[in-house]
Design an enzyme around this catalytic site. Structure first.
Site, PDB file in Angstrom:
ATOM      1  N   GLN A   6      28.099  95.929  54.783  1.00  0.00           N
ATOM      2  CA  GLN A   6      27.292  94.728  54.584  1.00  0.00           C
ATOM      3  C   GLN A   6      26.224  94.970  53.524  1.00  0.00           C
ATOM      4  O   GLN A   6      25.918  94.094  52.723  1.00  0.00           O
ATOM      5  CB  GLN A   6      26.653  94.273  55.896  1.00  0.00           C
ATOM      6  N   SER A  33      24.405  90.312  59.867  1.00  0.00           N
ATOM      7  CA  SER A  33      25.744  89.731  59.837  1.00  0.00           C
ATOM      8  C   SER A  33      26.415  89.866  61.190  1.00  0.00           C
ATOM      9  O   SER A  33      26.457  90.953  61.773  1.00  0.00           O
ATOM     10  CB  SER A  33      26.605  90.436  58.787  1.00  0.00           C
ATOM     11  N   ASP A  81      36.531  85.820  59.967  1.00  0.00           N
ATOM     12  CA  ASP A  81      36.787  84.812  58.942  1.00  0.00           C
ATOM     13  C   ASP A  81      38.289  84.582  58.926  1.00  0.00           C
ATOM     14  O   ASP A  81      39.071  85.545  58.923  1.00  0.00           O
ATOM     15  CB  ASP A  81      36.324  85.293  57.564  1.00  0.00           C
ATOM     16  N   GLU A  98      30.124  77.322  56.889  1.00  0.00           N
ATOM     17  CA  GLU A  98      31.299  78.180  56.721  1.00  0.00           C
ATOM     18  C   GLU A  98      32.364  77.747  57.720  1.00  0.00           C
ATOM     19  O   GLU A  98      32.423  78.266  58.845  1.00  0.00           O
ATOM     20  CB  GLU A  98      30.938  79.653  56.940  1.00  0.00           C
ATOM     21  N   TRP A 107      35.298  78.490  57.970  1.00  0.00           N
ATOM     22  CA  TRP A 107      36.263  79.570  58.217  1.00  0.00           C
ATOM     23  C   TRP A 107      35.727  80.660  59.141  1.00  0.00           C
ATOM     24  O   TRP A 107      36.455  81.539  59.545  1.00  0.00           O
ATOM     25  CB  TRP A 107      36.658  80.221  56.892  1.00  0.00           C
TER      26      TRP A 107
END
Length: 179
Positions: free
Chosen positions: A75, A93, A102, A151, A153
């Site tokens: 990350q 994250s 994802d 997002e 996804w």
């Protein structure tokens, strides 16, 4: 608070040495090669995503994993390479938890882009994801609350009970923790 429902964001970060102990590779279609760390999820999330993807297949849909677990070090690399401001800082994250994944599909050429929200696969995730413990973690219209861009996804395992509650109340995980 269960570790499965842990809030991770810019205000609630993970330690640099946090690595889930039960990471495993789910048996789902993935763009990453076997053995790549981004194929990993925590065991309970891996089992749930296998069941979710199997149901999608039975309805004629094609979901693929793109990126699951991401270490603090990885990350950091992504954050330093990014100039968009959309990449989470290290420790912030959800991918580091091993509970985020994802996903994409052939209709958008396996890209992580907003057009994914126009696919049948996205609608399926919205409708059926909570039954398997998953939420769309960063929904449209909630950017100021989550602190992250929309997002479509990005799914997150939070347990069936909490996922169904969040889905029915239209709350984000962040809003749930503010109750």
């Amino acid at each position: 608070m269960s570790s499965y429902t842990q809030l991770v964001n810019r205000q609630h970060s993970l330690a640099p040495d946090y690595i889930p102990l039960d990471l495993t590779e789910p048996e789902i279609p993935f763009l990453a090669p076997s053995g790549d760390p981004k194929r990993l999820l925590r065991a309970r999330a891996a089992q749930a995503v296998e069941e979710l993807f199997q149901r999608a297949r039975h309805t004629g849909l094609s979901l693929h994993g793109i990126s699951g677990y991401r270490s603090y070090k990885r990350q950091t690399e992504l954050y330093q390479q990014s100039d968009s401001g959309y990449v989470a800082p290290p420790g912030c994250s959800e991918h580091q938890t091993g509970l985020a994944l994802d996903v994409s599909c052939p209709a958008v050429h396996y890209e992580l882009e907003e057009a994914f929200a126009l696919t049948r696969e996205y609608k399926f995730l919205e409708d059926y994801g909570p039954m398997y413990g998953f939420i769309i973690r960063y929904p449209r219209g909630k950017e100021k609350i989550t602190g992250y861009a929309w997002e479509p996804w990005h799914i997150r395992y939070v347990t069936k009970t909490l996922a169904l509650y969040l889905s029915l109340t239209n709350l984000t995980l962040d809003e749930y923790y503010q109750l």
